[in-house]
Design a protein around this motif. Structure first.
Motif, PDB file in Angstrom:
ATOM      1  N   MET A   1       0.895  -1.452   0.000  1.00 28.98           N
ATOM      2  CA  MET A   1      -0.078  -0.263  -0.103  1.00 28.98           C
ATOM      3  C   MET A   1       0.845   1.126  -0.153  1.00 28.98           C
ATOM      4  N   SER A   2       1.835   1.181   0.800  1.00 25.02           N
ATOM      5  CA  SER A   2       2.699   2.347   1.124  1.00 25.02           C
ATOM      6  C   SER A   2       3.590   2.673  -0.237  1.00 25.02           C
ATOM      7  N   THR A   3       3.537   1.561  -1.038  1.00 30.67           N
ATOM      8  CA  THR A   3       4.441   2.065  -2.452  1.00 30.67           C
ATOM      9  C   THR A   3       3.548   2.678  -3.434  1.00 30.67           C
ATOM     10  N   ASP A   4       2.156   2.690  -3.246  1.00 30.44           N
ATOM     11  CA  ASP A   4       1.219   3.394  -4.209  1.00 30.44           C
ATOM     12  C   ASP A   4       1.764   4.738  -4.467  1.00 30.44           C
ATOM     13  N   PRO A   5       2.288   5.395  -5.520  1.00 32.63           N
ATOM     14  CA  PRO A   5       2.408   6.657  -5.852  1.00 32.63           C
ATOM     15  C   PRO A   5       1.376   7.702  -5.604  1.00 32.63           C
ATOM     16  N   VAL A 218      -6.420   6.475   2.659  1.00 33.42           N
ATOM     17  CA  VAL A 218      -4.848   6.805   2.768  1.00 33.42           C
ATOM     18  C   VAL A 218      -4.103   5.602   3.585  1.00 33.42           C
ATOM     19  N   PRO A 219      -3.068   5.098   3.035  1.00 38.30           N
ATOM     20  CA  PRO A 219      -2.389   4.242   4.116  1.00 38.30           C
ATOM     21  C   PRO A 219      -2.427   4.800   5.458  1.00 38.30           C
ATOM     22  N   ILE A 220      -2.209   4.175   6.313  1.00 40.27           N
ATOM     23  CA  ILE A 220      -2.264   4.371   7.648  1.00 40.27           C
ATOM     24  C   ILE A 220      -0.998   5.185   8.120  1.00 40.27           C
ATOM     25  N   VAL A 372       3.464  -0.691  14.967  1.00 36.43           N
ATOM     26  CA  VAL A 372       2.592  -0.815  16.246  1.00 36.43           C
ATOM     27  C   VAL A 372       1.308   0.061  15.781  1.00 36.43           C
ATOM     28  N   TYR A 373       1.652   1.280  15.271  1.00 34.30           N
ATOM     29  CA  TYR A 373       0.516   2.014  14.894  1.00 34.30           C
ATOM     30  C   TYR A 373      -0.481   1.329  13.918  1.00 34.30           C
ATOM     31  N   GLU A 374       0.033   1.085  12.751  1.00 36.87           N
ATOM     32  CA  GLU A 374      -0.623   0.375  11.784  1.00 36.87           C
ATOM     33  C   GLU A 374      -1.301  -0.807  12.217  1.00 36.87           C
ATOM     34  N   ARG A 375      -0.835  -1.548  13.497  1.00 41.11           N
ATOM     35  CA  ARG A 375      -1.655  -2.781  13.592  1.00 41.11           C
ATOM     36  C   ARG A 375      -2.645  -2.546  14.890  1.00 41.11           C
ATOM     37  N   THR A 376      -2.571  -1.546  15.321  1.00 39.47           N
ATOM     38  CA  THR A 376      -3.696  -1.301  16.550  1.00 39.47           C
ATOM     39  C   THR A 376      -4.552  -0.281  16.134  1.00 39.47           C
TER      40      THR A 376
ATOM     41  N   ALA B  68      -4.768   2.215  -5.424  1.00 41.44           N
ATOM     42  CA  ALA B  68      -5.327   3.546  -6.216  1.00 41.44           C
ATOM     43  C   ALA B  68      -6.737   3.364  -6.509  1.00 41.44           C
ATOM     44  N   GLU B  69      -7.122   2.350  -7.051  1.00 40.95           N
ATOM     45  CA  GLU B  69      -8.483   2.051  -7.447  1.00 40.95           C
ATOM     46  C   GLU B  69      -9.418   2.258  -6.118  1.00 40.95           C
ATOM     47  N   ARG B  70      -9.051   1.382  -4.957  1.00 40.84           N
ATOM     48  CA  ARG B  70      -9.830   1.126  -4.085  1.00 40.84           C
ATOM     49  C   ARG B  70      -9.867   2.406  -3.407  1.00 40.84           C
ATOM     50  N   ARG B  71      -9.239   3.456  -3.331  1.00 35.14           N
ATOM     51  CA  ARG B  71      -9.203   4.729  -2.903  1.00 35.14           C
ATOM     52  C   ARG B  71     -10.174   5.665  -3.639  1.00 35.14           C
ATOM     53  N   ARG B  72     -10.859   5.323  -4.620  1.00 38.36           N
ATOM     54  CA  ARG B  72     -11.681   5.986  -5.502  1.00 38.36           C
ATOM     55  C   ARG B  72     -13.191   5.807  -5.001  1.00 38.36           C
ATOM     56  N   PHE B  73     -13.050   4.422  -4.295  1.00 38.99           N
ATOM     57  CA  PHE B  73     -14.367   3.925  -3.578  1.00 38.99           C
ATOM     58  C   PHE B  73     -15.138   4.829  -2.456  1.00 38.99           C
ATOM     59  N   GLY B  74     -16.194   4.970  -2.386  1.00 40.35           N
ATOM     60  CA  GLY B  74     -16.961   5.822  -1.362  1.00 40.35           C
ATOM     61  C   GLY B  74     -17.180   4.803  -0.430  1.00 40.35           C
ATOM     62  N   TYR B  75     -17.078   5.089   1.118  1.00 36.12           N
ATOM     63  CA  TYR B  75     -17.424   4.093   2.061  1.00 36.12           C
ATOM     64  C   TYR B  75     -18.160   4.696   3.206  1.00 36.12           C
ATOM     65  N   MET B  76     -19.118   4.097   3.738  1.00 36.72           N
ATOM     66  CA  MET B  76     -19.860   4.566   4.909  1.00 36.72           C
ATOM     67  C   MET B  76     -19.805   3.558   5.908  1.00 36.72           C
TER      68      MET B  76
END
Lengths: 394, 291
Positions: A1-5, A218-220, A372-376, B68-76
């Motif tokens: 996830m964190s590699t997503d530009p 967004v990634p945590i 730890v933050y990511e997992r908790t 990136a695709e998942r980020r464009r979903f809307g979530y409640m």
């Protein structure tokens, strides 16, 4: 996830929100104003205690005495440049003594049958007394020498005693200790204040469940970086503001001498604060993500609080040796080392050990903290213990 | 199209979601029903990437969905969450930006949405000064603000009064458009009103899925008859089952009897006042498949 530009820069958006929320908070504004005022008051107080000008008045009844007082003024200024001596003409000895008795004059210089006499009320300031006697003596010597036709210069040759100090800054030690204390105090207050702000804002997101939406967007880790970045910038900004206020106040009160001594430690102080704060920041955010409600923060922030409070008490109460050792222990050193540098001259390798150790600790702590933050963060319900958190992070 | 393939999640030894597969088709509202604890929320959280699946995949247009695709979903999310002490517009702009919108478009879209929801005047107010219904609207707005490509809504109607439910239904119909929409609900009458497709979950497994019409069609046809006299004699007729008989009316399920045969049979023996096909409500289908 964190590699997503597409999410790489998201921490900036997070940081922007974080900072704007903080800056709008009343407690933030007040603590800044109060601390700046505190720094300025401290510097003014320093000036008042250490550097108060001393104006001395000497009551005289004739021109001869006035001349001695005026040369005594030179002697006194040579001994201590804050002392100035002036003469005040009176009609007779009784009037001069009255002036001393009433406190209008610090002393009177009168001629008796046996020579010059310095008259004080209960005591006479030693600098004043010494400079008056030196001046009176040399005036008498000069008069006698010319009456006897003696070359005074030849007579005095080799009699002058100079002075050289091995530790010329030693008389600044009081000032340095005070500055060192202020360093530690402000470090403590700022680190605790912003640390609790980080933890509180993490827990608030957990408590209000908004974290679920954030985590889907967004990634945590980006959330974590944003929080650390915003609070670090604000905290370091505050410390720089205090430093600037302190320097400005020193210059305004004419204490350039103090600045010469604490200027370099002040720069180190800001640098150490930056590194130390980042190292602690991850700990504060973990404390926030272990809590599930604001009430849990009291216990989950305990390790971070101890890490800030411990050095504070060590720095205030600890002995020389203890301070030397702890000023090189990672993280703790970020608070102890600049305080020690303000107090005494520290060998450069000790500074290097302190800084290097804390930088390394910051890198390690931020990495563990992020895991730890990511997992908790998304675990709601109960408070999570540090032991369980570390197990989750494995 | 949003596809879930063999999604499984275990917490320790407990399997909460077990080999779940279904599709959420574009332009269709897919109702996601199941009892409490059936695994709906867990499935949705895995679809949104908030929870990692133990196994299985989430697909977008046939391939594994990217971050990136998942980020464009809307979530409640099921547990509503917004910043209570932050201004309504500010937080919508923030969420839009977190989803990757630039600041000017985020502000423009926020203004549009608030206007659409009748909340323009409250834009600068702190969220917790709004009524619960309005807070719920903001919550929906938060799911829509970044112009999502799909919607995953966990219990979007819970906690709403009937009027608020109606306006929420209208709103979803308006906003959904051509998006694939998955929404969960306990309120089967609402699901019935709203959904095109249905996925029924029971104890972590999909027990029925498909279009609502097809699900209804798969059940045997039922007929209500009203006769001139007592209808109890129908119990003795072969080829049909009497589900319920009350005086002159009876509810029948035909086994190997055509409707025309039933009508002939009835007219031979009694005065026929009414023969009607009964549309089976979803709540009944639900009860049957989750039994």
């Amino acid at each position: 996830m964190s590699t997503d530009p597409s999410t790489r820069g998201m921490w900036r958006v997070v940081a922007q929100r974080e900072a704007s929320v903080q800056v709008r908070q009343k407690s933030f504004r007040w603590s800044t104003v109060i601390s700046v005022l505190g720094v300025v008051l401290f510097v003014v107080g320093l000036h008042w205690f250490q550097g108060r000008d001393q104006d001395r008045t000497v009551a005289v009844v004739d021109a001869e005495a006035a001349a001695i007082v005026s040369s005594a003024a030179d002697v006194a200024r040579a001994a201590d440049d804050r002392v100035s001596v002036e003469s005040e003409q009176h009609d007779d000895v009784a009037a001069a003594e009255d002036a001393v008795r009433d406190g209008d004059a610090d002393a009177a210089l009168v001629l008796t049958t046996e020579g010059w006499e310095v008259v004080g009320d209960r005591d006479v300031d030693s600098t004043l007394s010494t400079s008056l006697s030196v001046a009176a003596r040399s005036a008498a010597l000069e008069a006698n020498a010319s009456a006897q036709d003696v070359d005074l210069a030849a007579l005095e040759s080799g009699a002058a005693v100079g002075e050289r100090l091995l530790d010329p800054t030693a008389d600044e030690s009081g000032t340095r200790q005070a500055v060192s204390f202020v360093f530690v105090l402000l470090f403590f207050l700022t680190a605790i204040g912003f640390g609790m702000a980080i933890a509180g804002s993490v827990t608030q997101e957990k408590e209000s469940r908004v974290v679920e939406i954030l985590a889907a967007a967004v990634p945590i880790r980006q959330l974590l970086w944003g929080k650390i970045a915003a609070n670090t910038v604000l905290a370091v900004g505050q410390v720089v503001l205090y430093a600037v206020a302190g320097v400005a106040a020193l210059l305004a009160t004419g204490q350039r001498g103090v600045l010469d001594v604490v200027g370099t430690p002040l720069l180190w102080y800001v640098l150490f604060f930056l590194v130390g704060f980042v190292a602690l920041a991850s700990l504060w955010s973990v404390a926030g993500s272990l809590a599930s409600r604001q009430q849990d923060l009291q216990s989950t922030t305990l390790p971070a609080q101890l890490l800030v409070m411990g050095p504070y008490f060590l720095a205030v109460l600890g002995g020389e040796q203890l301070k030397t050792i702890f000023s090189m222990v990672p993280v703790v050193s970020s608070m102890m080392m600049p305080a020690r540098m303000a107090e005494t001259d520290v060998p450069w390798w000790q500074v290097a050990v302190a800084l290097g150790g804390t930088v390394l600790a910051a890198i390690v702590l931020v990495r563990i903290g992020a895991r730890v933050y990511e997992r908790t963060l998304l675990r709601t319900g109960d408070k999570i213990s540090y032991r369980e958190a570390l197990r989750l992070a494995e | 199209m949003l596809t879930v393939e063999s999604l499984t999640r275990a917490f320790g030894d407990t399997v909460v979601v077990d080999d779940v597969s279904f599709q959420v088709r574009p332009g269709r509202m897919t109702g996601f029903v199941g009892a409490n604890g059936a695994g709906k929320t867990t499935t949705m959280r895995m679809m949104m990437g908030v929870l990692a699946p133990t196994s299985g995949r989430v697909l977008w247009d046939g391939h594994d969905v990217t971050a990136a695709e998942r980020r464009r979903f809307g979530y409640m999310p099921e547990e509503r969450g917004l910043y209570p002490r932050m201004a309504v517009a500010d937080q919508l702009v923030y969420f839009a930006r977190l989803h990757g919108m630039d600041a000017p478009s985020a502000r423009a879209r926020t203004a549009d949405l608030l206007e659409h929801f009748g909340l323009s005047e409250r834009a600068g107010d702190l969220l917790d000064t709004l009524s619960l219904g309005n807070q719920q609207r903001v919550q929906i707005a938060a799911a829509l603000v970044h112009e999502p490509t799909a919607l995953v809504l966990d219990e979007p109607f819970s906690g709403l009064d009937p009027l608020a439910v109606d306006s929420m239904v209208d709103l979803l119909r308006d906003e959904a458009g051509t998006l694939p929409v998955l929404f969960s609900s306990h309120q089967l009458d609402l699901v019935e009103r709203l959904c095109d497709d249905l996925v029924v979950l029971s104890r972590g497994r999909v027990v029925a899925s498909g279009s609502a019409d097809a699900l209804r069609g798969s059940a045997r046809e039922r007929h209500r008859v009203r006769l001139g006299g007592d209808a109890a004699w129908l119990r003795d007729v072969r080829g049909l089952t009497v589900l319920d008989a009350d005086g002159p009316t009876a509810l029948l399920e035909l086994e190997d009897l055509a409707v025309a045969e039933l009508v002939r049979l009835l007219t031979e023996r009694a005065d026929v006042l009414e023969v009607a096909t009964v549309r089976q409500p979803l709540s009944e289908i639900f009860r049957e498949v989750t039994r």
